[in-house]
Design an enzyme around this catalytic site. Structure first.
Site, PDB file in Angstrom:
ATOM      1  N   LYS A 316       0.804  -1.229   0.000  1.00  0.00           N
ATOM      2  CA  LYS A 316       0.000   0.000   0.000  1.00  0.00           C
ATOM      3  C   LYS A 316       0.841   1.286   0.000  1.00  0.00           C
ATOM      4  CE  LYS A 316      -4.277  -1.730   2.019  1.00  0.00           C
ATOM      5  NZ  LYS A 316      -5.310  -1.520   3.031  1.00  0.00           N
ATOM      6  N   ASP A 364     -10.243   2.765   1.612  1.00  0.00           N
ATOM      7  CA  ASP A 364     -10.520   2.233   2.961  1.00  0.00           C
ATOM      8  C   ASP A 364     -11.218   3.298   3.811  1.00  0.00           C
ATOM      9  OD1 ASP A 364      -9.551  -0.336   2.682  1.00  0.00           O
ATOM     10  OD2 ASP A 364      -7.516   0.205   3.278  1.00  0.00           O
ATOM     11  N   TYR A 479     -14.167  -8.406   9.689  1.00  0.00           N
ATOM     12  CA  TYR A 479     -15.355  -8.887   8.966  1.00  0.00           C
ATOM     13  C   TYR A 479     -15.491 -10.393   8.931  1.00  0.00           C
ATOM     14  CZ  TYR A 479     -12.124  -9.085   4.980  1.00  0.00           C
ATOM     15  OH  TYR A 479     -11.051  -9.337   4.154  1.00  0.00           O
TER      16      TYR A 479
HETATM   17  P1  NAP Z   1      -2.089  -3.980  11.348  1.00  0.00           P
HETATM   18  O1  NAP Z   1      -1.525  -2.802  10.622  1.00  0.00           O
HETATM   19  O2  NAP Z   1      -1.244  -5.168  11.534  1.00  0.00           O
HETATM   20  O3  NAP Z   1      -2.560  -3.463  12.798  1.00  0.00           O
HETATM   21  C1  NAP Z   1      -3.041  -4.359  13.759  1.00  0.00           C
HETATM   22  C2  NAP Z   1      -3.536  -3.603  14.982  1.00  0.00           C
HETATM   23  O4  NAP Z   1      -4.104  -4.550  15.875  1.00  0.00           O
HETATM   24  C3  NAP Z   1      -2.413  -2.894  15.728  1.00  0.00           C
HETATM   25  O5  NAP Z   1      -2.916  -1.721  16.271  1.00  0.00           O
HETATM   26  C4  NAP Z   1      -2.068  -3.914  16.818  1.00  0.00           C
HETATM   27  O6  NAP Z   1      -1.534  -3.319  17.964  1.00  0.00           O
HETATM   28  C5  NAP Z   1      -3.439  -4.448  17.137  1.00  0.00           C
HETATM   29  N1  NAP Z   1      -3.366  -5.767  17.752  1.00  0.00           N
HETATM   30  C6  NAP Z   1      -3.015  -6.925  17.131  1.00  0.00           C
HETATM   31  N2  NAP Z   1      -3.067  -7.940  18.019  1.00  0.00           N
HETATM   32  C7  NAP Z   1      -3.428  -7.400  19.208  1.00  0.00           C
HETATM   33  C8  NAP Z   1      -3.640  -7.923  20.512  1.00  0.00           C
HETATM   34  N3  NAP Z   1      -3.473  -9.230  20.759  1.00  0.00           N
HETATM   35  N4  NAP Z   1      -4.011  -7.091  21.502  1.00  0.00           N
HETATM   36  C9  NAP Z   1      -4.173  -5.782  21.249  1.00  0.00           C
HETATM   37  N5  NAP Z   1      -3.998  -5.208  20.044  1.00  0.00           N
HETATM   38  C10 NAP Z   1      -3.609  -6.013  19.034  1.00  0.00           C
HETATM   39  O7  NAP Z   1      -3.419  -4.496  10.645  1.00  0.00           O
HETATM   40  P2  NAP Z   1      -4.506  -3.628   9.827  1.00  0.00           P
HETATM   41  O8  NAP Z   1      -4.172  -3.654   8.397  1.00  0.00           O
HETATM   42  O9  NAP Z   1      -4.684  -2.306  10.485  1.00  0.00           O
HETATM   43  O10 NAP Z   1      -5.809  -4.530  10.010  1.00  0.00           O
HETATM   44  C11 NAP Z   1      -6.437  -4.648  11.286  1.00  0.00           C
HETATM   45  C12 NAP Z   1      -7.758  -5.354  11.114  1.00  0.00           C
HETATM   46  O11 NAP Z   1      -8.623  -4.562  10.330  1.00  0.00           O
HETATM   47  C13 NAP Z   1      -7.652  -6.665  10.345  1.00  0.00           C
HETATM   48  O12 NAP Z   1      -7.452  -7.716  11.234  1.00  0.00           O
HETATM   49  C14 NAP Z   1      -8.965  -6.789   9.610  1.00  0.00           C
HETATM   50  O13 NAP Z   1      -9.858  -7.620  10.305  1.00  0.00           O
HETATM   51  C15 NAP Z   1      -9.510  -5.392   9.616  1.00  0.00           C
HETATM   52  N6  NAP Z   1      -9.659  -4.883   8.233  1.00  0.00           N
HETATM   53  C16 NAP Z   1     -10.898  -4.649   7.798  1.00  0.00           C
HETATM   54  C17 NAP Z   1     -11.102  -4.165   6.539  1.00  0.00           C
HETATM   55  C18 NAP Z   1     -12.488  -3.936   6.046  1.00  0.00           C
HETATM   56  O14 NAP Z   1     -12.649  -3.505   4.903  1.00  0.00           O
HETATM   57  N7  NAP Z   1     -13.491  -4.194   6.845  1.00  0.00           N
HETATM   58  C19 NAP Z   1     -10.021  -3.867   5.702  1.00  0.00           C
HETATM   59  C20 NAP Z   1      -8.731  -4.112   6.188  1.00  0.00           C
HETATM   60  C21 NAP Z   1      -8.570  -4.621   7.458  1.00  0.00           C
HETATM   61  P3  NAP Z   1       0.058  -3.056  18.106  1.00  0.00           P
HETATM   62  O15 NAP Z   1       0.330  -1.773  17.395  1.00  0.00           O
HETATM   63  O16 NAP Z   1       0.277  -2.982  19.568  1.00  0.00           O
HETATM   64  O17 NAP Z   1       0.741  -4.227  17.465  1.00  0.00           O
END
Ligand code: NAP
Length: 535
Positions: A316, A364, A479
C-alpha cells in the site's frame, strides 16, 4: 474459441470414467486423459475408458506425461510410446500430447508418433489424431526469447498445436508467458501457461488471448499441475464463459492473496452490472522492486487491457512511490495517509504504453466513513465534534483516523503499543490514551481497528462489555466473523452496530466506481461477501 480442458488424474480407469462424466456435467469442452496417473496399465480397462471417451460430448486429449516433465510415467520411452499408440488407434481420441524433447531425441519415436498422429511425417491420406507438441519447464521460466524460440521450433515440427508450460517464479514470468502466447497465436494454435500461484493470470487470460486451450482441475485438491484451478472456479469465480478479446482486466495485488475475497465480490459486481471485465488475484512478492516490475510490465502491454488494481498488504505504501515515479496523480487524503489501496490505469495512444496515466486512491477511509455514517444515519458533515474512540494504530486505523479527522471528529486512539498510538495521534491531530482507559472514555462511537476477534480467535474482544453500554454506535472493522464478540456484546447492551462487511463492501464499491464510472451493485456485492463468509 479457447477450450476449457479438465485434466483427469484418476488412478484407475473406472475413476477416470466417472470423472469424465463429472467433467461433462461441469461444462468441460475437452478432457485430458492423464494416462501416466493410472496405477497400472490394464488393456481391458483402457478399452472401457476409450469406450467412455467416445461418448464424451467434447474433445478428448490423451497424454502419458513423463516424470522429467512433471508427470508420473517413469517407464521406458518405448513402453510410454506404445501406450499412446494403443489409445491413438481409437477414434475416441482427438489429440495426443507428446513431449517435444522426446520427439527430438529419437527418430524411431518421431516416426511412431507421426504414425499415430498423421503429422506431415506420417502416411498421406490417413486422418489420425492431432498432435500437441509440448514442453514443460517444471523448475523455472526461461528467458522470453527462449519461450518464443521453443514455440517456433515446435511449430516447425509440424505440430497441430504447440504447448509450453513453465513454472513461474514470479508474476513477471507469467507476463512473459502471456507475451509468448500473444506472439504465437497468430501463427498457430498455441497453449502457453505459467505454473504456480503467480501463473493464474495465464490460465484465465488464455481465453482472452485466443489460446487453443486452458486446463482446469475437476475439483479443488485434484490439480494436475501447480496452480491449476477447478473448473467450477474458472467458470463461476473467474467468469471464463464471459471472457473475450476486449475483456478488461482488474485484480488484487498482494502477498499473500490467494484467499482474498475481492475476486468474488468484484466479479459478481461486473457480472451484475453487465460489464465486460474480469478480476483476478495477483500475487506480487513483497518489496517496491517487485511491485514496480509488475506494474511497469502491465503498462507496457496495453493489449492486456489491464485497467486497475486493488492493492493490499504489503504494497500500500509502495503504490504511492510507483505512481509518483510515473508522474501520476495521488488523491490528497491518500497522500496524507501515505497509503493507497486502489490504482486506476487510463490507457494512452502509444503501443508500448508509455503515455498511460496512473492514479492512486485510498478507498478504505471512504468505506469506513460511509459505513459509520450509515450506522449513525447522518452525513459526514454531521460528524463534526463527535467523540470517537479508535482502537488500534495499524494500517486500517490510520485510514479511519485520517478520514474522521478530515470531517472534524474528536478522535482518541487506544493501542496496545502506546508509542504507535501517540505517533498516529500527533500526525492527524488526535489524542492517544492507554488502552485500559478506553472503557471509561466518553466516546459516542467506538471503532475497532485491531485484529482482535478475527477468525479463528473469535472469543477475543478489544473492549470489556462494561465499556460498551451507552455508546450510540460500535463499529468493528473485522469482517470474519461478521458478528464479532465485540458487536454481539454491544448489541446486547443496546448499541447500534456496524460490521466490517459494511466497510469492506463500501471500499470495494468505491473502487468499482473509480474504475467503471458507474454506480456499484452494492446489494450483490454484500450478498456475495455474506455467502462466502457463511461458506
Ligand atoms: P495492522 O496494521 O497489523 O494493525 C493491527 C492492529 O491490531 C495494531 O494496532 C495492533 O496493535 C493491534 N493488535 C493486534 N493484536 C493485538 C492484541 N493481541 N491485543 C491488542 N492489540 C492487538 O493491521 P490492519 O491492516 O490495520 O488490520 C487490522 C484489522 O482490520 C484486520 O485484522 C482486519 O480484520 C480489519 N480490516 C478490515 C477491513 C475492512 O474492509 N473491513 C479492511 C482491512 C482490514 P500493536 O500496534 O500494539 O501491534
Amino acid at each position: 474459441m479457447t477450450r476449457l480442458c479438465v485434466s483427469l488424474t484418476g488412478s484407475t480407469c473406472r475413476r477416470m470414467i466417472e470423472d469424465m462424466q463429472a467433467a461433462a456435467a461441469a461444462g468441460a469442452d475437452m478432457v485430458e486423459l492423464r494416462l501416466d496417473c493410472l496405477d497400472e496399465w490394464d488393456p481391458s480397462g483402457i478399452d472401457m475408458l476409450l469406450g467412455a471417451a467416445s461418448r464424451f460430448p467434447g474433445e478428448v486429449l490423451a497424454t502419458c506425461r513423463r516424470a522429467a516433465e512433471g508427470g508420473h510415467c517413469d517407464e521406458d520411452e518405448t513402453v510410454r510410446v506404445s501406450r499412446l499408440e494403443h489409445v491413438g488407434l481409437s477414434d475416441a481420441i482427438d489429440y495426443i500430447d507428446f513431449e517435444y524433447e522426446s520427439l527430438r531425441a529419437s527418430p524411431n519415436i518421431r516416426q511412431k508418433i507421426a504414425l499415430v498422429c498423421g503429422s506431415r511425417h506420417g502416411p498421406a491420406g490417413r486422418p489420425k489424431r492431432k498432435l500437441i507438441l509440448s514442453k514443460h519447464e517444471i523448475e523455472a521460466t526461461p528467458p522470453w526469447y527462449t519461450l518464443r524460440f521453443t514455440l517456433d521450433a515446435m511449430g516447425r515440427e509440424g505440430a497441430d498445436v504447440v504447448k509450453l508450460a513453465c513454472r513461474a517464479g514470479s508474476i513477471v514470468d507469467a507476463l512473459h508467458m502471456l507475451d509468448a502466447l500473444h506472439y504465437s497465436v497468430p501463427a498457430r494454435p498455441t497453449v502457453a501457461l505459467a505454473m504456480g500461484e503467480a501463473g493464474l493470470i495465464t490460465r484465465v487470460l488464455a481465453r482472452k488471448l485466443g489460446a487453443f486451450l486452458s486446463f482446469a482441475a475437476l475439483e479443488e485438491g485434484r490439480e494436475a499441475a501447480p496452480g491449476q484451478v477447478s473448473i467450477e472456479r474458472m467458470r463461476g469465480l473467474y467468469r471464463w464463459d464471459a471472457i473475450g478479446p476486449e475483456t478488461r482486466v482488474y485484480g488484487v495485488i498482494g502477498c499473500p492473496v490467494a484467499h482474498s475475497m475481492s475476486p468474488a465480490i468484484m466479479n459478481a459486481a461486473f457480472a451484475a452490472a453487465g460489464i465486460d471485465a474480469v478480476y483476478l488475484p495477483l500475487r506480487v512478492e513483497p518489496g517496491f522492486e517487485a511491485l514496480a516490475a509488475f506494474l511497469t510490465g502491465v503498462l507496457r502491454r496495453p493489449w492486456l487491457h489491464m485497467r486497475g488494481f486493488s492493492v493490499t498488504i504489503p504494497h500500500k505504501q509502495d503504490l504511492l512511490r510507483f505512481v509518483d515515479r510515473r508522474d501520476g496523480v495521488v488523491e490528497p487524503l491518500a497522500r496524507r495517509i501515505a497509503a493507497a489501496n486502489t490504482l486506476v490505469i487510463e490507457p494512452g495512444e502509444h503501443l508500448d504504453g508509455a503515455d498511460a496515466k496512473v492514479s492512486a486512491y485510498n478507498t478504505d477511509y471512504r468505506g469506513a466513513l460511509e459505513a459509520l455514517c450509515e450506522g449513525l444515519a447522518c452525513r459526514p458533515e454531521d460528524l463534526r465534534d463527535t467523540p470517537v474512540a479508535v482502537l488500534g494504530a495499524g494500517g486500517v486505523s490510520r485510514a479511519i483516523v485520517a478520514g474522521l479527522r478530515d470531517w472534524g471528529c474528536r478522535v482518541t486512539i487506544f493501542n496496545r503499543t502506546r508509542d504507535k498510538a501517540e505517533a498516529l495521534a500527533a500526525e492527524f491531530g488526535a489524542q492517544a490514551r492507554p488502552i485500559e482507559d478506553c472503557a471509561r472514555h466518553d466516546a459516542r462511537v467506538v471503532v475497532n481497528g485491531t485484529s482482535l476477534g478475527m477468525w479463528p480467535d473469535v472469543d477475543a474482544s478489544p473492549l470489556p462489555p462494561e465499556g460498551l453500554a451507552g455508546r450510540p454506535l460500535v463499529f468493528d472493522t473485522v469482517y470474519n466473523p461478521m458478528e464479532t464478540r465485540l458487536l454481539r456484546e454491544a448489541r446486547e447492551r443496546g448499541c447500534a452496530t456496524v460490521d466490517g462487511v459494511a466497510m469492506f463492501v463500501r471500499q470495494a464499491a468505491a473502487q468499482f466506481e473509480l474504475w467503471t464510472g458507474r454506480p456499484a451493485p452494492i446489494d450483490t456485492m454484500r450478498a456475495t461477501v455474506i455467502e462466502r463468509l457463511s461458506a
